[in-house]
Design a protein around this motif. Structure first.
Motif, PDB file in Angstrom:
ATOM      1  N   THR A   1       0.830  -1.206   0.000  1.00  0.00           N
ATOM      2  CA  THR A   1       0.000   0.000   0.000  1.00  0.00           C
ATOM      3  C   THR A   1       0.867   1.260   0.000  1.00  0.00           C
ATOM      4  OG1 THR A   1      -1.690  -1.206   1.229  1.00  0.00           O
ATOM      5  CG2 THR A   1      -1.867   1.180   1.217  1.00  0.00           C
ATOM      6  N   LEU A   2       1.927   1.245   0.775  1.00  0.00           N
ATOM      7  CA  LEU A   2       2.817   2.410   0.805  1.00  0.00           C
ATOM      8  C   LEU A   2       3.504   2.650  -0.532  1.00  0.00           C
ATOM      9  CD1 LEU A   2       4.448   2.074   4.339  1.00  0.00           C
ATOM     10  CD2 LEU A   2       2.794   3.805   3.564  1.00  0.00           C
ATOM     11  N   LEU A   3       3.864   1.582  -1.228  1.00  0.00           N
ATOM     12  CA  LEU A   3       4.474   1.744  -2.552  1.00  0.00           C
ATOM     13  C   LEU A   3       3.531   2.454  -3.513  1.00  0.00           C
ATOM     14  CD1 LEU A   3       6.255  -1.702  -3.015  1.00  0.00           C
ATOM     15  CD2 LEU A   3       7.329   0.529  -2.632  1.00  0.00           C
ATOM     16  N   PHE A   4       2.239   2.125  -3.439  1.00  0.00           N
ATOM     17  CA  PHE A   4       1.268   2.792  -4.312  1.00  0.00           C
ATOM     18  C   PHE A   4       0.981   4.213  -3.840  1.00  0.00           C
ATOM     19  CE2 PHE A   4      -0.036  -1.523  -5.695  1.00  0.00           C
ATOM     20  CZ  PHE A   4       0.022  -1.307  -7.058  1.00  0.00           C
ATOM     21  N   SER A   5       0.796   4.404  -2.541  1.00  0.00           N
ATOM     22  CA  SER A   5       0.404   5.731  -2.055  1.00  0.00           C
ATOM     23  C   SER A   5       1.525   6.759  -2.159  1.00  0.00           C
ATOM     24  CB  SER A   5      -0.124   5.643  -0.623  1.00  0.00           C
ATOM     25  OG  SER A   5       0.868   5.158   0.232  1.00  0.00           O
ATOM     26  N   THR A   6       2.780   6.319  -2.113  1.00  0.00           N
ATOM     27  CA  THR A   6       3.894   7.249  -2.292  1.00  0.00           C
ATOM     28  C   THR A   6       4.296   7.379  -3.762  1.00  0.00           C
ATOM     29  OG1 THR A   6       5.499   5.489  -1.875  1.00  0.00           O
ATOM     30  CG2 THR A   6       4.835   6.842   0.013  1.00  0.00           C
ATOM     31  N   LYS A   7       3.577   6.704  -4.612  1.00  0.00           N
ATOM     32  CA  LYS A   7       3.765   6.730  -6.066  1.00  0.00           C
ATOM     33  C   LYS A   7       5.109   6.157  -6.514  1.00  0.00           C
ATOM     34  CE  LYS A   7       0.422  10.317  -6.930  1.00  0.00           C
ATOM     35  NZ  LYS A   7      -0.730   9.558  -6.862  1.00  0.00           N
TER      36      LYS A   7
ATOM     37  N   TRP B   1      -4.291 -12.749   0.981  1.00  0.00           N
ATOM     38  CA  TRP B   1      -3.341 -11.739   0.543  1.00  0.00           C
ATOM     39  C   TRP B   1      -3.611 -11.360  -0.910  1.00  0.00           C
ATOM     40  CZ3 TRP B   1       0.227 -10.808  -3.208  1.00  0.00           C
ATOM     41  CH2 TRP B   1       1.099  -9.743  -2.996  1.00  0.00           C
ATOM     42  N   LEU B   2      -3.887 -12.360  -1.740  1.00  0.00           N
ATOM     43  CA  LEU B   2      -4.177 -12.113  -3.149  1.00  0.00           C
ATOM     44  C   LEU B   2      -5.378 -11.187  -3.310  1.00  0.00           C
ATOM     45  CD1 LEU B   2      -3.590 -12.900  -6.153  1.00  0.00           C
ATOM     46  CD2 LEU B   2      -5.304 -14.688  -5.835  1.00  0.00           C
ATOM     47  N   VAL B   3      -6.433 -11.464  -2.562  1.00  0.00           N
ATOM     48  CA  VAL B   3      -7.635 -10.628  -2.635  1.00  0.00           C
ATOM     49  C   VAL B   3      -7.315  -9.195  -2.236  1.00  0.00           C
ATOM     50  CG1 VAL B   3      -9.867 -10.205  -1.513  1.00  0.00           C
ATOM     51  CG2 VAL B   3      -9.308 -12.481  -2.297  1.00  0.00           C
ATOM     52  N   VAL B   4      -6.649  -9.020  -1.124  1.00  0.00           N
ATOM     53  CA  VAL B   4      -6.368  -7.667  -0.634  1.00  0.00           C
ATOM     54  C   VAL B   4      -5.404  -6.945  -1.567  1.00  0.00           C
ATOM     55  CG1 VAL B   4      -5.479  -6.319   1.305  1.00  0.00           C
ATOM     56  CG2 VAL B   4      -6.855  -8.344   1.742  1.00  0.00           C
ATOM     57  N   ALA B   5      -4.354  -7.611  -1.999  1.00  0.00           N
ATOM     58  CA  ALA B   5      -3.357  -6.961  -2.864  1.00  0.00           C
ATOM     59  C   ALA B   5      -3.971  -6.549  -4.201  1.00  0.00           C
ATOM     60  CB  ALA B   5      -2.167  -7.890  -3.087  1.00  0.00           C
ATOM     61  N   LEU B   6      -4.750  -7.429  -4.813  1.00  0.00           N
ATOM     62  CA  LEU B   6      -5.402  -7.058  -6.083  1.00  0.00           C
ATOM     63  C   LEU B   6      -6.370  -5.903  -5.890  1.00  0.00           C
ATOM     64  CD1 LEU B   6      -6.045 -10.476  -7.864  1.00  0.00           C
ATOM     65  CD2 LEU B   6      -4.546  -8.630  -8.593  1.00  0.00           C
ATOM     66  N   ASN B   7      -7.112  -5.929  -4.800  1.00  0.00           N
ATOM     67  CA  ASN B   7      -8.055  -4.838  -4.560  1.00  0.00           C
ATOM     68  C   ASN B   7      -7.337  -3.519  -4.298  1.00  0.00           C
ATOM     69  OD1 ASN B   7     -10.700  -5.925  -4.902  1.00  0.00           O
ATOM     70  ND2 ASN B   7     -10.378  -7.137  -3.061  1.00  0.00           N
ATOM     71  N   ILE B   8      -6.199  -3.562  -3.643  1.00  0.00           N
ATOM     72  CA  ILE B   8      -5.423  -2.334  -3.440  1.00  0.00           C
ATOM     73  C   ILE B   8      -4.927  -1.802  -4.789  1.00  0.00           C
ATOM     74  CG2 ILE B   8      -3.258  -1.418  -2.494  1.00  0.00           C
ATOM     75  CD1 ILE B   8      -3.757  -3.270  -0.065  1.00  0.00           C
ATOM     76  N   ALA B   9      -4.414  -2.684  -5.625  1.00  0.00           N
ATOM     77  CA  ALA B   9      -3.945  -2.264  -6.947  1.00  0.00           C
ATOM     78  C   ALA B   9      -5.105  -1.728  -7.784  1.00  0.00           C
ATOM     79  CB  ALA B   9      -3.273  -3.439  -7.659  1.00  0.00           C
TER      80      ALA B   9
END
Length: 168
Positions: free
Chosen positions: A35-41, A107-115
């Motif tokens: 999540t931090l990797l996505f939110s910090t771009k 983990w797969l569900v949460v990670a895909l939904n975050i992406a």
């Protein structure tokens, strides 16, 4: 040859408990990092069109509604078979493997939904990720859960009233 029955003790399951705790900690830390990797771009995804966003939302909901109940059901079914094993080593290996499968599916569900959220900025997808994290709360290891899962006969014996209690 006399079969020696396994009896629950915290010392016996200490290694299993540590391994399950590690699995769950890796699950949480990796999702936070993701999540931090996505939110910090650091990982940047361009937003998709409105039509693609609707398709991703639909896929996200179906994925969440399919995988979360399946992962919890699958683990429950496997635990019944695991508790029938006579050897502690077999029980331990099977329990760790099936726990890893359950937590990996979540983990797969949460990670895909975050992406998908960072692709669409849709709060319904964020809610699906939240459902995955909420379902993972059922995966937090504890000695009581391990006892109930791997030593079911002892659980039932403790709940039965003794003869003295019945007379009163």
């Amino acid at each position: 040859m006399i079969k020696k029955e396994l009896v629950f003790s915290p010392e016996l399951v200490a290694g299993l408990f540590k391994t399950l705790r590690r699995q769950y900690n890796v699950f949480l830390i990796s999702l936070i990092a993701f999540t931090l990797l996505f939110s910090t771009k650091i990982i940047f995804l361009n937003q998709v069109t409105a039509e693609a966003a609707i398709q991703l939302q639909s896929f996200s909901v179906l994925l969440t509604l399919g995988i979360i109940p399946f992962s919890l059901w699958f683990f429950g079914k496997r635990v019944n078979r695991i508790s029938d094993n006579e050897s502690w080593e077999c029980k331990q290996k099977s329990y760790i493997k099936n726990s890893a499968i359950r937590i990996s599916l979540l983990w797969l569900v949460v990670a895909l939904n975050i992406a998908f959220y960072f692709l669409t900025l849709s709060y319904s997808i964020l809610l699906c990720a939240g459902m995955g994290v909420t379902a993972s709360l059922f995966c937090i290891p504890s000695l009581k859960k391990i006892q109930n899962d791997l030593f079911p006969a002892e659980e039932e014996e403790e709940d039965l009233p003794t003869e003295n209690e019945e007379e009163e």
